[in-house]
Motif scaffolding. Structure first.
Motif, PDB file in Angstrom:
ATOM      1  N   GLY A  16       0.807  -1.211   0.000  1.00 14.10           N
ATOM      2  CA  GLY A  16       0.000   0.000   0.000  1.00 14.10           C
ATOM      3  C   GLY A  16       0.842   1.263   0.000  1.00 14.10           C
ATOM      4  N   SER A  17       0.150   2.393   0.083  1.00 13.54           N
ATOM      5  CA  SER A  17       0.807   3.702   0.032  1.00 13.54           C
ATOM      6  C   SER A  17       0.324   4.591   1.167  1.00 13.54           C
ATOM      7  CB  SER A  17       0.501   4.401  -1.298  1.00 13.54           C
ATOM      8  OG  SER A  17       0.986   3.660  -2.393  1.00 13.54           O
ATOM      9  N   LEU A  18       1.192   5.504   1.564  1.00 14.86           N
ATOM     10  CA  LEU A  18       0.853   6.554   2.511  1.00 14.86           C
ATOM     11  C   LEU A  18       1.590   7.817   2.101  1.00 14.86           C
ATOM     12  CD1 LEU A  18       1.069   4.939   6.089  1.00 14.86           C
ATOM     13  CD2 LEU A  18      -0.990   5.823   4.981  1.00 14.86           C
ATOM     14  N   ARG A  19       1.023   8.954   2.458  1.00 19.39           N
ATOM     15  CA  ARG A  19       1.694  10.227   2.221  1.00 19.39           C
ATOM     16  C   ARG A  19       1.824  10.967   3.547  1.00 19.39           C
ATOM     17  NH1 ARG A  19      -0.232  15.773  -0.727  1.00 19.39           N
ATOM     18  NH2 ARG A  19       1.721  16.314  -1.770  1.00 19.39           N
ATOM     19  N   LEU A  20       3.051  11.198   3.953  1.00 22.13           N
ATOM     20  CA  LEU A  20       3.303  11.951   5.172  1.00 22.13           C
ATOM     21  C   LEU A  20       3.465  13.427   4.837  1.00 22.13           C
ATOM     22  CD1 LEU A  20       5.899   9.666   6.996  1.00 22.13           C
ATOM     23  CD2 LEU A  20       3.402   9.545   7.020  1.00 22.13           C
ATOM     24  N   SER A  21       2.990  14.268   5.733  1.00 25.97           N
ATOM     25  CA  SER A  21       3.149  15.713   5.586  1.00 25.97           C
ATOM     26  C   SER A  21       3.820  16.274   6.820  1.00 25.97           C
ATOM     27  CB  SER A  21       1.783  16.391   5.411  1.00 25.97           C
ATOM     28  OG  SER A  21       1.126  15.949   4.265  1.00 25.97           O
ATOM     29  N   CYS A  22       4.537  17.361   6.636  1.00 26.73           N
ATOM     30  CA  CYS A  22       5.175  18.061   7.747  1.00 26.73           C
ATOM     31  C   CYS A  22       4.962  19.555   7.529  1.00 26.73           C
ATOM     32  CB  CYS A  22       6.657  17.737   7.803  1.00 26.73           C
ATOM     33  SG  CYS A  22       7.594  18.716   8.998  1.00 26.73           S
ATOM     34  N   ALA A  23       4.254  20.176   8.446  1.00 24.36           N
ATOM     35  CA  ALA A  23       4.007  21.607   8.366  1.00 24.36           C
ATOM     36  C   ALA A  23       5.036  22.353   9.209  1.00 24.36           C
ATOM     37  CB  ALA A  23       2.599  21.928   8.849  1.00 24.36           C
ATOM     38  N   ALA A  24       5.737  23.289   8.592  1.00 21.19           N
ATOM     39  CA  ALA A  24       6.747  24.070   9.291  1.00 21.19           C
ATOM     40  C   ALA A  24       6.210  25.466   9.573  1.00 21.19           C
ATOM     41  CB  ALA A  24       8.016  24.166   8.457  1.00 21.19           C
ATOM     42  N   SER A  25       6.507  25.972  10.751  1.00 12.60           N
ATOM     43  CA  SER A  25       6.115  27.330  11.119  1.00 12.60           C
ATOM     44  C   SER A  25       7.223  27.966  11.927  1.00 12.60           C
ATOM     45  CB  SER A  25       4.806  27.319  11.915  1.00 12.60           C
ATOM     46  OG  SER A  25       4.947  26.564  13.104  1.00 12.60           O
ATOM     47  N   GLY A  26       7.142  29.273  12.070  1.00 18.09           N
ATOM     48  CA  GLY A  26       8.192  30.002  12.775  1.00 18.09           C
ATOM     49  C   GLY A  26       9.176  30.602  11.778  1.00 18.09           C
ATOM     50  N   SER A  27      10.445  30.524  12.086  1.00 16.53           N
ATOM     51  CA  SER A  27      11.489  31.135  11.257  1.00 16.53           C
ATOM     52  C   SER A  27      11.865  30.239  10.080  1.00 16.53           C
ATOM     53  CB  SER A  27      12.713  31.443  12.114  1.00 16.53           C
ATOM     54  OG  SER A  27      12.394  32.307  13.166  1.00 16.53           O
ATOM     55  N   ILE A  28      10.892  29.933   9.237  1.00 18.34           N
ATOM     56  CA  ILE A  28      11.131  28.971   8.153  1.00 18.34           C
ATOM     57  C   ILE A  28      12.076  29.527   7.093  1.00 18.34           C
ATOM     58  CG2 ILE A  28       8.927  27.823   8.527  1.00 18.34           C
ATOM     59  CD1 ILE A  28       7.944  29.216   5.952  1.00 18.34           C
ATOM     60  N   PHE A  29      12.229  30.848   7.033  1.00 14.57           N
ATOM     61  CA  PHE A  29      13.132  31.426   6.049  1.00 14.57           C
ATOM     62  C   PHE A  29      14.573  30.994   6.294  1.00 14.57           C
ATOM     63  CE2 PHE A  29      15.056  34.318   9.021  1.00 14.57           C
ATOM     64  CZ  PHE A  29      14.061  34.545   9.952  1.00 14.57           C
ATOM     65  N   SER A  30      14.865  30.563   7.532  1.00 13.98           N
ATOM     66  CA  SER A  30      16.232  30.160   7.885  1.00 13.98           C
ATOM     67  C   SER A  30      16.553  28.717   7.513  1.00 13.98           C
ATOM     68  CB  SER A  30      16.452  30.342   9.395  1.00 13.98           C
ATOM     69  OG  SER A  30      15.643  29.442  10.121  1.00 13.98           O
ATOM     70  N   LEU A  31      15.532  27.946   7.154  1.00 14.20           N
ATOM     71  CA  LEU A  31      15.758  26.526   6.864  1.00 14.20           C
ATOM     72  C   LEU A  31      16.422  26.330   5.523  1.00 14.20           C
ATOM     73  CD1 LEU A  31      12.392  24.979   8.082  1.00 14.20           C
ATOM     74  CD2 LEU A  31      14.609  24.843   9.209  1.00 14.20           C
ATOM     75  N   ASN A  32      17.361  25.403   5.460  1.00  8.20           N
ATOM     76  CA  ASN A  32      17.913  25.021   4.170  1.00  8.20           C
ATOM     77  C   ASN A  32      17.514  23.584   3.881  1.00  8.20           C
ATOM     78  OD1 ASN A  32      20.012  23.788   5.908  1.00  8.20           O
ATOM     79  ND2 ASN A  32      20.811  25.873   5.984  1.00  8.20           N
ATOM     80  N   ALA A  33      18.344  22.631   4.159  1.00  6.48           N
ATOM     81  CA  ALA A  33      17.976  21.237   3.883  1.00  6.48           C
ATOM     82  C   ALA A  33      16.940  20.752   4.896  1.00  6.48           C
ATOM     83  CB  ALA A  33      19.210  20.350   3.924  1.00  6.48           C
ATOM     84  N   MET A  34      16.062  19.884   4.421  1.00  2.00           N
ATOM     85  CA  MET A  34      15.088  19.233   5.286  1.00  2.00           C
ATOM     86  C   MET A  34      15.091  17.749   4.975  1.00  2.00           C
ATOM     87  SD  MET A  34      11.903  21.863   5.388  1.00  2.00           S
ATOM     88  CE  MET A  34      11.252  21.105   6.885  1.00  2.00           C
ATOM     89  N   GLY A  35      14.520  16.974   5.887  1.00  2.00           N
ATOM     90  CA  GLY A  35      14.548  15.539   5.645  1.00  2.00           C
ATOM     91  C   GLY A  35      13.522  14.777   6.443  1.00  2.00           C
ATOM     92  N   TRP A  36      13.413  13.513   6.094  1.00  2.00           N
ATOM     93  CA  TRP A  36      12.615  12.545   6.837  1.00  2.00           C
ATOM     94  C   TRP A  36      13.553  11.486   7.397  1.00  2.00           C
ATOM     95  CZ3 TRP A  36       7.596  13.139   8.028  1.00  2.00           C
ATOM     96  CH2 TRP A  36       6.835  14.017   7.260  1.00  2.00           C
ATOM     97  N   TYR A  37      13.339  11.165   8.646  1.00  2.87           N
ATOM     98  CA  TYR A  37      14.060  10.113   9.329  1.00  2.87           C
ATOM     99  C   TYR A  37      13.047   9.157   9.931  1.00  2.87           C
ATOM    100  CZ  TYR A  37      18.277  12.950   8.958  1.00  2.87           C
ATOM    101  OH  TYR A  37      19.349  13.668   8.478  1.00  2.87           O
ATOM    102  N   ARG A  38      13.497   7.954  10.276  1.00  4.12           N
ATOM    103  CA  ARG A  38      12.583   7.007  10.921  1.00  4.12           C
ATOM    104  C   ARG A  38      13.319   6.202  11.981  1.00  4.12           C
ATOM    105  NH1 ARG A  38      11.533   2.824   5.843  1.00  4.12           N
ATOM    106  NH2 ARG A  38      13.582   1.796   5.880  1.00  4.12           N
TER     107      ARG A  38
END
Length: 119
Positions: A16-38
């Motif tokens: 099967g399939s799933l779609r994960l989402s991550c909503a970022a808030s706050g000082s998001i302009f400072s973010l560069n790389a992002m990722g998923w870990y488990r």
């Protein structure tokens, strides 16, 4: 400061399939790389996929070809979301999945969302 909130986890059958989402808030302009870990049960946290601000992606060998990381951000509205599309899920994909973002000084983490794949 950056806050990350994951959603979209759940129980799914193998294949099967799933779609994960991550909503970022706050000082998001400072973010560069992002990722998923488990973190599988009884194991250490591991990298799943990363994406740079220029949309360059990198995947763990175990998920390459099945998972797709993407990001959607509109700087004018201070909006950023990170996604992980997971297809052909396997029981070994069972884990708590975490969203991560970095600004070069700090790493920010979400609280995690559980993904369980039944055989």
């Amino acid at each position: 400061q950056v806050q990350l909130v994951e959603s979209g986890g759940g129980l799914v059958q193998a294949g099967g399939s799933l779609r994960l989402s991550c909503a970022a808030s706050g000082s998001i302009f400072s973010l560069n790389a992002m990722g998923w870990y488990r973190q599988p049960p009884g194991k250490k946290r591991e990298l799943v996929a990363t994406i740079t601000s220029g949309d360059r992606t990198n995947y763990a060998y175990s998920v390459e070809g099945r998972f797709t990381i993407s990001r959607d951000n509109a700087k004018t509205t201070n909006y950023l979301k990170l996604y992980l599309q997971m297809n052909d899920l396997k029981p070994e994909d069972t884990a708590v999945y975490y969203c991560q973002g970095g600004d070069g000084l700090f790493d920010y983490w979400g609280q995690g969302t559980q993904v369980t794949v039944s055989s």
